[in-house]
Design a protein around this motif. Structure first.
Motif, short mmCIF file in Angstrom:
data_model
loop_
_atom_site.label_atom_id
_atom_site.label_comp_id
_atom_site.label_asym_id
_atom_site.label_seq_id
_atom_site.Cartn_x
_atom_site.Cartn_y
_atom_site.Cartn_z
N LEU A 69 0.84 -1.18 0.00
CA LEU A 69 0.00 0.00 0.00
C LEU A 69 0.89 1.25 0.00
N HIS A 70 0.65 2.14 -0.97
CA HIS A 70 1.40 3.40 -1.04
C HIS A 70 0.42 4.58 -1.06
N SER A 71 0.97 5.77 -0.78
CA SER A 71 0.20 7.02 -0.87
C SER A 71 -1.12 6.91 -0.10
N LEU A 72 -1.02 6.42 1.11
CA LEU A 72 -2.22 6.14 1.90
C LEU A 72 -2.92 7.42 2.33
N THR A 73 -4.25 7.34 2.36
CA THR A 73 -5.08 8.44 2.86
C THR A 73 -6.00 7.89 3.95
N ALA A 74 -6.68 8.80 4.61
CA ALA A 74 -7.60 8.38 5.68
C ALA A 74 -8.67 7.43 5.16
N GLU A 75 -9.03 7.59 3.88
CA GLU A 75 -10.05 6.72 3.27
C GLU A 75 -9.60 5.27 3.13
N ASP A 76 -8.31 5.03 3.30
CA ASP A 76 -7.79 3.66 3.24
C ASP A 76 -7.83 2.97 4.60
N THR A 77 -8.21 3.69 5.63
CA THR A 77 -8.34 3.09 6.96
C THR A 77 -9.41 2.00 6.91
N SER B 186 -6.61 -7.66 9.04
CA SER B 186 -5.51 -6.87 9.59
C SER B 186 -5.91 -5.40 9.48
N LEU B 187 -5.85 -4.69 10.60
CA LEU B 187 -6.32 -3.31 10.64
C LEU B 187 -5.23 -2.34 10.21
N VAL B 188 -5.57 -1.50 9.27
CA VAL B 188 -4.70 -0.42 8.82
C VAL B 188 -5.36 0.90 9.20
N THR B 189 -4.65 1.72 9.96
CA THR B 189 -5.16 3.03 10.37
C THR B 189 -4.27 4.11 9.81
N VAL B 190 -4.86 5.00 9.00
CA VAL B 190 -4.11 6.10 8.40
C VAL B 190 -4.56 7.39 9.08
N SER B 191 -3.65 8.00 9.81
CA SER B 191 -4.01 9.19 10.58
C SER B 191 -2.76 9.95 10.98
N THR B 192 -2.97 11.24 11.26
CA THR B 192 -1.88 12.06 11.79
C THR B 192 -1.80 11.89 13.31
#
Lengths: 119, 107
Positions: A83-91, A113-119
């Protein structure tokens, strides 16, 4: 008994990258198409990508095309999703799934498997 | 892309009730439709494929029907263990698409 065990999820910042793995057992891995399906929090299931048994044919949802790469190592019975260029929508929870005898019907799934994209 | 629309989005029924969930496709998909059961924190489970073929080990109270654009999943006698969200998925063409899900609750 078919077993699919995902790993590699975690917390990542927007724009970051991650690689998910799925180790398969209980069947002849190289014979079967495999796929990834995700579920964002509170949402339904969404297909992400599929890969043929020999690895020669790949398919992607438009929302991830050009950013995600599906691959497999049949010698290790392992499916990957880069996964590249992840955004919050990929969470989402990302599920690895095996296609059975019927075209693109997922007859076995991993626990996710949980992926969380966040600041 | 083929859009899949499920109804209702939620339903509440009693043990022993007959329950029907509908899935509509935005274009004909012949009989290329699957149904899955998904419980929180668990792996989704395949129930039905090719509209009406039951996956091995699935209780006989689950059945599927339909063709073209309209499909149904029926639970003939609802059991407590059937509390879950149910999804349809078209396996006619890429991109594969799922319905929005139907949450089944036990009264």
């Amino acid at each position: 008994e078919v077993q699919l065990v995902e790993s590699g999820g975690g917390f990542v910042q927007p724009g970051g990258s991650l690689r998910l793995s799925c180790v398969a057992s209980g069947f002849t891995f190289s014979t079967y198409t495999m796929g990834w399906v995700r579920q964002a929090p509170g949402k339904g299931l969404k297909w992400v990508s599929s890969l043929s048994g020999g690895g020669g044919s790949t398919f992607y949802a438009d929302s991830v095309k050009g950013r995600f790469t599906i691959s497999r190592d049949n010698s290790k019975n392992t499916l990957y999703l880069q996964l590249h260029s992840l955004t919050a929508e990929d969470t989402a929870v990302y599920y690895c799934a095996k296609v059975g005898a019927e075209w693109e019907v997922f007859d076995s799934w991993g626990q996710g498997s949980l992926v969380t994209v966040s600041t | 892309d083929i859009q899949m629309t499920q109804s209702p989005s939620t339903l509440s029924a009693s043990v022993g009730d007959r329950v029907t969930i509908t899935c509509r496709a935005s274009q004909s998909i012949s009989s290329w439709l699957a149904w899955y059961q998904h419980k929180p924190g668990k792996a989704p489970k395949l129930l039905i494929y090719k509209a009406s073929s039951s996956q091995g080990g699935v209780p006989s109270r689950f059945s599927g029907s339909g063709s073209g654009t309209e499909f149904t999943l029926t639970i003939s006698s609802l059991q407590p263990d059937d509390s879950a969200t149910y999804y349809c998925q078209q396996h006619d063409s890429y991109p594969l698409t799922f319905g929005g899900g139907t949450k089944v609750e036990i009264k």
